[in-house]
Write a protein that holds these residues in place. Structure first.
Motif, PDB file in Angstrom:
ATOM      1  N   ILE A   7      59.135 -28.175  32.041  1.00 52.52           N
ATOM      2  CA  ILE A   7      60.088 -29.234  32.577  1.00 52.52           C
ATOM      3  C   ILE A   7      61.429 -28.680  31.864  1.00 52.52           C
ATOM      4  CG2 ILE A   7      58.399 -31.077  32.670  1.00 52.52           C
ATOM      5  CD1 ILE A   7      59.583 -31.909  29.778  1.00 52.52           C
ATOM      6  N   SER A   8      61.579 -27.747  31.095  1.00 53.97           N
ATOM      7  CA  SER A   8      62.956 -27.402  30.330  1.00 53.97           C
ATOM      8  C   SER A   8      63.778 -26.397  31.227  1.00 53.97           C
ATOM      9  CB  SER A   8      62.606 -26.680  28.943  1.00 53.97           C
ATOM     10  OG  SER A   8      62.073 -25.633  28.895  1.00 53.97           O
ATOM     11  N   GLY A   9      63.092 -25.965  32.252  1.00 50.46           N
ATOM     12  CA  GLY A   9      63.718 -24.960  33.212  1.00 50.46           C
ATOM     13  C   GLY A   9      63.709 -23.430  32.614  1.00 50.46           C
ATOM     14  N   ARG A  10      63.113 -23.458  31.411  1.00 52.06           N
ATOM     15  CA  ARG A  10      63.104 -21.799  31.236  1.00 52.06           C
ATOM     16  C   ARG A  10      61.962 -21.259  31.513  1.00 52.06           C
ATOM     17  NH1 ARG A  10      63.693 -22.498  24.637  1.00 52.06           N
ATOM     18  NH2 ARG A  10      61.854 -23.953  25.063  1.00 52.06           N
ATOM     19  N   ASP A  11      61.006 -21.793  32.334  1.00 53.59           N
ATOM     20  CA  ASP A  11      59.949 -21.097  32.877  1.00 53.59           C
ATOM     21  C   ASP A  11      60.042 -19.783  33.544  1.00 53.59           C
ATOM     22  OD1 ASP A  11      57.345 -20.704  33.204  1.00 53.59           O
ATOM     23  OD2 ASP A  11      57.122 -21.910  34.974  1.00 53.59           O
ATOM     24  N   GLY A  12      59.705 -18.743  33.164  1.00 50.43           N
ATOM     25  CA  GLY A  12      59.830 -17.273  33.784  1.00 50.43           C
ATOM     26  C   GLY A  12      61.147 -16.702  33.477  1.00 50.43           C
ATOM     27  N   ARG A  13      62.162 -17.377  32.686  1.00 50.47           N
ATOM     28  CA  ARG A  13      63.359 -16.832  32.394  1.00 50.47           C
ATOM     29  C   ARG A  13      63.279 -16.078  30.896  1.00 50.47           C
ATOM     30  NH1 ARG A  13      67.563 -21.304  34.688  1.00 50.47           N
ATOM     31  NH2 ARG A  13      66.566 -21.281  36.822  1.00 50.47           N
ATOM     32  N   THR A  14      64.192 -15.258  30.486  1.00 50.59           N
ATOM     33  CA  THR A  14      64.345 -14.536  29.316  1.00 50.59           C
ATOM     34  C   THR A  14      65.305 -15.273  28.539  1.00 50.59           C
ATOM     35  OG1 THR A  14      64.284 -12.432  30.228  1.00 50.59           O
ATOM     36  CG2 THR A  14      65.162 -12.424  28.240  1.00 50.59           C
ATOM     37  N   VAL A  15      64.754 -15.764  27.279  1.00 44.74           N
ATOM     38  CA  VAL A  15      65.304 -16.666  26.154  1.00 44.74           C
ATOM     39  C   VAL A  15      65.858 -15.883  25.201  1.00 44.74           C
ATOM     40  CG1 VAL A  15      65.249 -18.528  25.162  1.00 44.74           C
ATOM     41  CG2 VAL A  15      64.122 -18.565  27.202  1.00 44.74           C
ATOM     42  N   THR A  16      67.036 -15.688  24.680  1.00 40.27           N
ATOM     43  CA  THR A  16      67.625 -15.025  23.544  1.00 40.27           C
ATOM     44  C   THR A  16      67.972 -15.966  22.553  1.00 40.27           C
ATOM     45  OG1 THR A  16      68.289 -13.139  24.987  1.00 40.27           O
ATOM     46  CG2 THR A  16      69.087 -13.072  22.733  1.00 40.27           C
ATOM     47  N   THR A  17      67.633 -15.550  21.394  1.00 39.60           N
ATOM     48  CA  THR A  17      68.080 -16.407  20.107  1.00 39.60           C
ATOM     49  C   THR A  17      68.464 -15.540  19.065  1.00 39.60           C
ATOM     50  OG1 THR A  17      66.279 -17.930  20.747  1.00 39.60           O
ATOM     51  CG2 THR A  17      67.283 -18.295  18.550  1.00 39.60           C
ATOM     52  N   VAL A  18      69.750 -15.923  18.480  1.00 41.39           N
ATOM     53  CA  VAL A  18      70.177 -15.035  17.580  1.00 41.39           C
ATOM     54  C   VAL A  18      70.542 -16.128  16.494  1.00 41.39           C
ATOM     55  CG1 VAL A  18      72.093 -13.556  16.667  1.00 41.39           C
ATOM     56  CG2 VAL A  18      71.251 -13.364  19.084  1.00 41.39           C
ATOM     57  N   GLY A  19      70.338 -15.710  15.239  1.00 37.61           N
ATOM     58  CA  GLY A  19      70.570 -16.644  14.054  1.00 37.61           C
ATOM     59  C   GLY A  19      70.530 -15.845  12.768  1.00 37.61           C
ATOM     60  N   VAL A  20      70.978 -16.639  11.768  1.00 37.06           N
ATOM     61  CA  VAL A  20      71.015 -16.523  10.332  1.00 37.06           C
ATOM     62  C   VAL A  20      70.158 -17.347   9.609  1.00 37.06           C
ATOM     63  CG1 VAL A  20      72.250 -15.992   8.163  1.00 37.06           C
ATOM     64  CG2 VAL A  20      73.208 -15.346  10.449  1.00 37.06           C
ATOM     65  N   LEU A  21      69.024 -16.674   8.976  1.00 29.17           N
ATOM     66  CA  LEU A  21      68.103 -17.530   8.020  1.00 29.17           C
ATOM     67  C   LEU A  21      68.551 -17.571   6.716  1.00 29.17           C
ATOM     68  CD1 LEU A  21      65.563 -19.324   8.083  1.00 29.17           C
ATOM     69  CD2 LEU A  21      64.050 -16.835   7.767  1.00 29.17           C
ATOM     70  N   LEU A  22      68.670 -18.550   5.988  1.00 27.82           N
ATOM     71  CA  LEU A  22      68.918 -18.780   4.633  1.00 27.82           C
ATOM     72  C   LEU A  22      67.808 -19.634   4.021  1.00 27.82           C
ATOM     73  CD1 LEU A  22      70.616 -18.854   2.008  1.00 27.82           C
ATOM     74  CD2 LEU A  22      71.530 -21.084   2.959  1.00 27.82           C
TER      75      LEU A  22
END
Length: 371
Positions: A296-311
């Motif tokens: 239902i989020s609309g991300r089905d079958g799509r490439t999802v990229t996440t960039v972050g900094v973890l403290l």
């Protein structure tokens, strides 16, 4: 078939004769060359150096980019509200393909462990250099022990021959009535003592040859002796303090202990840094999918990229960090005490240094020394 085997054996023996001749110890340089190739003590030091070098690679690995990939499959059974408001049992399947890359930005403890591994590698390199120097001393000692043992054997054999001649002369003089029988018995006793000394000298020669062969790996033949006109060179400089300074600066055993103390200090920093925060950069790439119906989020079958900094901030680790820090402090104290044990005999006690200064100080009214 037997003729072929015999021919092969003769061929191998013919090939082995030049190798055996080339492996003979003729002088001190030959002994040192063979000892470097087959001495077990030096091989052990080299193996320790290589194994410690791998610790540096292991300590550097967490600081390099870390990459991982994964595939996840899941199936969920449960009630779901349909359009008419009733609950129906449905089955949903999901798939998640992902890849992630992380890089350490700030980690004081890991950098300290890397420094500790490098210091330990430097200590092992100095210990290997010390093993090389010790090998030179051991080879020279074993080589000259063989020469001294053979010279002593020649001396004892000459004494035995001289006492045998004395026994012959005593027996002849006894037959002529010039001496008593007790003189003949005394000469025989001296000859028997010389024979026992010769037997002991032969055993000493065999022991010295075996000690040299244990270092070089081959039995020595006829060794070259020193020249009769070997020069005796005076040390330069002649001041003892200059040699003490050179020993403190270049002695590999002292350098190994100093590097070990530095490594222990870095380990204390690493244990202390366990209470400090760390910062990592992350990159995640994924492609989720679910069926039937889709996400239902609309991300089905799509490439999802996440960039972050973890403290990451450690709040409580129990007593592990404190206990590790205390253990590292005690280890550094023990290594520092060992370093003091190495340097104290080189420098000498304060009273010895004062006595040397008093010996160098000229007395008042004393006549000038001649050059």
């Amino acid at each position: 078939m037997a003729r072929r085997v015999r021919s092969l054996a003769v061929f191998v023996a013919a090939l082995a004769l030049p190798l055996a001749a080339a492996a003979q110890v003729q002088d001190l340089l030959d002994a040192y060359r063979l000892a470097r190739a087959g001495d077990p003590v030096l091989r052990a030091a080299e193996a320790n150096l290589r194994s410690v070098g791998e610790f540096v690679v292991q300590a550097r690995a967490p600081l390099l980019p870390q990459a991982a990939a994964g595939v996840g499959l899941a199936q969920t059974h449960g009630p779901d509200s349909s359009v008419n408001g009733t609950l129906d049992s449905v089955s949903v399947r999901t798939r998640d393909v992902s890849a992630s890359v992380s890089q350490v930005l700030v980690d004081v403890g890991q950098f300290a462990r890397l420094s500790a591994a490098k210091s330990r590698e430097s200590a092992e390199a100095a210990a290997y250099h010390a093993a090389e120097q010790a090998l030179i001393v051991r080879v020279a000692q074993a080589y000259f022990d063989v020469l001294v043992a053979r010279d002593l054997l020649a001396t004892t054999e000459a004494n035995e021959a001289a006492y045998l001649q004395q026994v012959t002369q005593s027996q002849e003089r006894y037959r002529q009535g010039l001496i008593a029988m007790v003189d003949v018995d005394q000469a025989r006793a001296y000859h028997a003592s010389a024979q026992s000394a010769t037997i002991a000298a032969k055993k000493a020669v065999g022991d010295a040859i075996e000690a040299l062969a244990e270092i070089t790996g081959v039995r020595s033949g006829r060794l070259r002796t020193l020249r009769d006109d070997a020069p005796l060179i005076r040390p330069a400089p002649e001041e003892p303090e200059a040699w003490v300074s050179a020993a403190l600066a270049g002695n590999p055993l002292i350098q190994a202990q100093q590097r070990t103390v530095q490594s222990a200090g870095h380990l204390i920093e690493a244990a202390r840094a366990g209470h400090l925060p760390t910062v990592n950069a992350t990159l995640d790439v994924g492609r989720p999918a679910s069926w039937p119906g889709g996400d239902i989020s609309g991300r089905d079958g799509r490439t999802v990229t996440t960039v972050g900094v973890l403290l990451r901030i450690p709040l409580s680790t129990g007593e592990e960090r404190n206990a590790q820090e205390h253990a590292d402090r005690r280890h550094r104290a023990a290594v520092a005490a060992a370093l003091h044990r190495w340097t104290d005999p080189v420098v000498g006690a304060p009273g010895d240094r004062a006595a040397r200064r008093r010996r160098r100080r000229p007395r008042v009214g004393a006549p000038p020394r001649r050059a």
